[in-house]
Structure formats: C-alpha cells, structure tokens
Enzyme design. Sequence first.
Site, PDB file in Angstrom:
ATOM      1  N   CYS A  82      26.553  72.956  20.286  1.00  0.00           N
ATOM      2  CA  CYS A  82      26.710  74.153  19.447  1.00  0.00           C
ATOM      3  C   CYS A  82      26.129  75.397  20.095  1.00  0.00           C
ATOM      4  O   CYS A  82      26.441  76.521  19.691  1.00  0.00           O
ATOM      5  CB  CYS A  82      26.058  73.933  18.091  1.00  0.00           C
ATOM      6  SG  CYS A  82      26.763  72.533  17.193  1.00  0.00           S
ATOM      7  N   HIS A 322      32.315  77.770  12.010  1.00  0.00           N
ATOM      8  CA  HIS A 322      31.552  77.260  13.146  1.00  0.00           C
ATOM      9  C   HIS A 322      32.466  76.653  14.210  1.00  0.00           C
ATOM     10  O   HIS A 322      32.545  75.437  14.371  1.00  0.00           O
ATOM     11  CB  HIS A 322      30.529  76.235  12.656  1.00  0.00           C
ATOM     12  CG  HIS A 322      29.621  75.721  13.732  1.00  0.00           C
ATOM     13  ND1 HIS A 322      29.338  76.428  14.880  1.00  0.00           N
ATOM     14  CD2 HIS A 322      28.924  74.554  13.836  1.00  0.00           C
ATOM     15  CE1 HIS A 322      28.511  75.710  15.635  1.00  0.00           C
ATOM     16  NE2 HIS A 322      28.250  74.582  15.028  1.00  0.00           N
TER      17      HIS A 322
END
Lengths: 378, 378
Positions: A82, A322
């Site tokens: 991430c 995201h």
Amino acid sequence: MSETVCIHGAGSSRFAKQPERSLAELVWDAVIEALDDAGPDGADGIDAVYVGTCFGAPGTAQRALHTLGIVGVPIVTIENACASGTTAFHEARAAILDGRARRALVLGVEQMSTAFAGAIHPELGDAEGASGMALPSLYAMSASRYLANGWVTERQLAQVSVKNHRHAEGNPRAQYSGRYTVEEVLASRPIADPLTLLQCCPTSDAAAAVVLGPARGAARDVPVRASRLASGGLWDHRTDHVWGFALVRDVAAAAYEEAGIGPQDADLFEVHDAFTIGEIVTTEALGLAAEGEGGALVDSGRTTLGGRQPVNPSGGLLSRGHPLGATGVAQLCEAVWQLRGDAGARQVDGARIAVVETMGGGVSGIDGNGAVVAVLGG
Amino acid sequence: MSETVCIHGAGSSRFAKQPERSLAELVWDAVIEALDDAGPDGADGIDAVYVGTCFGAPGTAQRALHTLGIVGVPIVTIENACASGTTAFHEARAAILDGRARRALVLGVEQMSTAFAGAIHPELGDAEGASGMALPSLYAMSASRYLANGWVTERQLAQVSVKNHRHAEGNPRAQYSGRYTVEEVLASRPIADPLTLLQCCPTSDAAAAVVLGPARGAARDVPVRASRLASGGLWDHRTDHVWGFALVRDVAAAAYEEAGIGPQDADLFEVHDAFTIGEIVTTEALGLAAEGEGGALVDSGRTTLGGRQPVNPSGGLLSRGHPLGATGVAQLCEAVWQLRGDAGARQVDGARIAVVETMGGGVSGIDGNGAVVAVLGG
C-alpha cells in the site's frame, strides 16, 4: 543538486471502480494534469520517473508514459504494497536531492477492477488469502485488541467512518461520500468483526501524479520538508502494540526530526485509514494522541474539518478509495491542494504544514512491509 | 558518501525449474552466500535493500528477508521487466554514492514455475500474450530482419546457442548445459520461426544477490566503474534498427564514458541473450562488432571462452536460465567471480574488466522497457 525539493505540480484521475477505462487512460489523466500544473518544461523537463504500483502486467505503466512523450529517461517501477506510491515519491525526492535528476515525475496507479482478482489468488502462493488472513482480518484483530483494552469503543471506530465520508463530500474526485450516522455505520454489513462494510476502504481504479523539482521561488510550489521510509520486521508476539504501530511511530519520529517539527505543528494529516481502526492507531503512532486515546481524539472533533488538526480532509482511503499504488501519491496531491488553498469545500483554513503517512503491507508475520511519512509545506 | 562503490559479496541459488522450493528458500540461498562472502558486519551492516522482481505476491521477498534478520531498513522492490535486477542494482549503487546508504543489499528473485502462468495471462490484460506477440515472436522478427538483410545466417544464430551451452558446462549453477552441434540446435523444436527451442532461454526459479559498499581496500572487492539506466521510447517504425538496438547502444555509450573505457577494453561480457538473436544484436549495440557483423563475430571465436573477449562465459540466459528478476543480479555475480579469478572451469584468463548488460521488456509498441549497462573491475 538541490537543497530543497518542491512539488511543482499535482494531478489525479477520478477515483472509482471504472473497469471500462484502461490503466493507460487513468495514467494520462493524472500525468497530464500534473505536468500542466507544474508549468513550462512539461514532459521535456522530466529526467526521471518513479512509478508506484502493485499489480498489473509489467510494462503497462511505462507504455502509458511513453505515449505521453516521456521516453529515454530512467523509469523505475516500485512495489511496496500500500506504500508503493509514497515509496516511489521517497526515491524520486532522493534522486533530486542527490543531483541525479533535476525534475522527476512520480506516478501511482492501480486498476484493481481488472487486475486484483487474478493477482491475489491462493494458487499464486497467497497463503493469507487462502486462510482468510487477509488485511480486513488483520485490522479487525487490532480493533478487537483495542476494544478489549478499553482503548476505543465501537462507536468511536464508526465515528472515523462518519467523519471521513463527510469530508469526502467536499472532494469531487472521491469514490464515495455521504452523511452517515454512527448507527448506520455499525449496521452496515459485517466484514471482519468488529469492522463493518463502511469501516473498510473500497477497491478502486485510479492514478495520481506529482512533479518534483528544485526550489524555484514559485508561490504555488510546495516544499518537501521531510520524507522517511522504513520496512517493518518480523512480528514480535511479545509486543505491547498492535500491528504497525511501532513502525509508523518510529518512521514518523524520524520525519518530524528531519522537518524540525512536532505533531502539534501540522495543520492537517493524510493518513492510512484503510480501515477505521487504522486511523485510530495511526493518529496515536503519529503523536496526535497518546496510545489508547485515539478514540477520544476522534470524539473531540479536533481531527474533523473545522477542528484544529483535520485528519483525512480528502475523505481518506475509506471514502476517496484505495487503489493501492495510487493511494500514497493521492495523499501527496491532497496535501498540495490544501497547502495552496485550492481544496474548495474541504479546505483546511490557513493550512501551512501537512503530514502524509502511508502504511504498506502486512502479509502474515511481518510488522509492515513499509511505512513512509512525509512532511510538506511550511 | 563514497567515491567508488564496490561489490563486497555475491551469491546465488541454483538455477532450475524447482517449484518444490519456496521463493523464500531461493532468497535465503542467495542472500546468505552474499552476506557470508561480504565478510564481517553481515545483515547488521545492511542499511538499505533493493529487490528486483517481476511476479509473485507483494511482500514475499520482504518476508524472506525479514526472517534473515534484515529488518527496520528501507526495502524497495523494483520491477523493470527483464532488467529488474540490474535496475535494483543501479538504484542501490546511487543510494551509496549519494550517502543515503553505506552498505546495501541487492536481491533479484523470480520463481516462475509457480507465479508465471498466472501473471502473464490474457484475462489480466496481456494483449501481447493473447495475440501471440510474446517475447519469442518479437525476437524472431529481429532474427528474420537480420536474415533478410544478410546480416546473419541461421548457422550463426545457432552457433550462439552452441557456444553458451558449452560455456555453461563449467557453471555448476546453470540450469542447462551441453555440447550441441549447430545441426542439433537447428533441428530442435521450432518456437517462433526462425528461432528453435535451443535458441530460447528457459523459464527458471532462482535468486541472486550482491552486497554493495564503499571501497575498503579488500582485494576481493570489485569496484563498480559505471552503471547506466534508461527506458526506451515508443517504437519508431521508420527506424533502421531492430527492436532494442538503439536503446542498448545509447546506454552502453554512456556507461563506457562514465567508466572511461571502450568496448575493446573489456575482458568479458555478460549480456542479455534471452534468444540467440539477442546476443547478436547486443554485441553489435555494445560495439564489439559493427551492425550486421555480430554473426561474423560469433564465428570468429573471439566471444568464445579462450577467445579474446568471451561473451556469456556463465552460459548466459540461454543456458544458466532466465528467472526474470534474478537475471541481472546473476550477471553481476558472474562478473564478480570472473574478476576475482574464482570462476573455475569457465574462468576468463586474466579478467580485469567486465561489462554487464540487461535489456528489459518489449511489450508491443515500446522499444524496450529499460536497459542497464554496468562496467565492473579495473
């Protein structure tokens, strides 16, 4: 070689599930806006590119860049879970500080609608997926620990979702937004107990880009005061902290020291709220609240738009979306827009200093693949 | 900050199809050997890690490193197609030259037996695979062009395979080796006309690692004299050159200039012979022969072990194998072993200077995702 690296330009695509758009189209949206925003020179002035992305076929982002005329320069594609986007930013900034590049493009991109299902798949060795120990479970365990310790309440967890979805109402690029009540958040579909659907970030398709370069005396340019990157270690089951806390705390401390500020000096934060508990733990790790007091922090209103130190005015991962590789660069874009006073309905009044934090990873047994904390503005 | 970066240690796993070994086991083999070889300090002395890999689940290589005690430092994972490993090396060297790291680990790894089939798949957007325009076809078109121009003969192409398989007989880590005749190479199964099976590199599972650090006066340390990286551009159909030629030529020219040498000064070359025509084109791009004379070069024996400038003494990608992310780092390992005089039966007598070249990519429309040329020794 430059003493200070500045962000000259920022841009992003819309954040959404948009499988009908190719990865290249997302890249074009972000890069064209960032290059236009950076002013003269354009693609001709770019002499290094750092791309953050997790999935997708090798070369796809490069091909999209080539068609924009970005050719013949080093293009380095980085994966750091991430934190891929902010890791690319971290490396690009270093290349400029060190004199290897004068002006660098940082691109983060992910098209999860078309790539994700194939890329995280038990047959490809994803033991976590096969056993159910995916990221929602990992965060849910942190939430359970906090609840058991009496450090947070279920209502406080839900309040993070309420706040960030409300913030996203001011962000036309966000994937989701809305005015939810705590009760509605708690009543949404269970995902990994105690986390409900509205407490989990969505998967997304998007790209974001920033152009980095030397200080040039332009009022719109945003100086990068600090950037720190570290990887976690093996999970130590004797630790008193939940997953990721120690890593973010240590990286943030190093970034604050480099910037010469403390957490009280920042006017806004963009942090890794992949799940509501993520924002609670992260605000503690960043020093906005003592450990175990992140729940009270969100209740206090200090981190809500209009409060003294808004956290995730963009809507955060929970609401903006995201798309893994794009997320960190989107956080940087939000910081740029806020520090320029260009954030419209979600503007943090008088924003001068912004902190960006991205937490990557967590395959089982690792206390974070990596975390990046950057300080901008001032 | 260091004026010169040296390779302190090198190591690799065996190269083979070995699906029974986890990616972590391959990493451990390579990294433990490289750290042992680098001497004191060990993992404690590593303050940055750069990993080159193309496929596999995010975080897998990091987890393998964490279990070796490499924790709490920046770990940056880089994808640059076949040049991923040398791109990681290029970035690690820069981090040391710039003073951001004192000692860095470079790891290249790929386990294609378990990851490859899923990762390159039409459903995941791989238009080249779906249309048959995979790498063998791309190289085959270069070979056809060379044949049509009268620049190479089918026997000369086959001779590259004969040479490199014979070289690999001296390399106990190589995936394949053997004494083939030109006729046997030409009679092997057709893959993409005119390339036959023995003219194509195999898919492989392996890892390779090098430890980089400052000059420390140790005779076994190998100085890095130059490293250059660039990405190609959009394919220009008006070009007079085949795919990749111009990119490698330009990157090599920059590397030679940085090192202060010319191609005639190098004692050995490890180059990207993913297919036999690859070595022909690359030796021309590197300046070992004029364009169109790479076939005559291999016939001359100059690039065969025992000749004046052996190319791919390790066996190259054709015989050692081609685990994408590991390949570039394995080329560096071979250069280290040769320059130390540790290469056993495949030793290039009196080797003082080695050139490593890796060519990455080639999704359709791109004249190379990237190429790295490094000069070692001297």
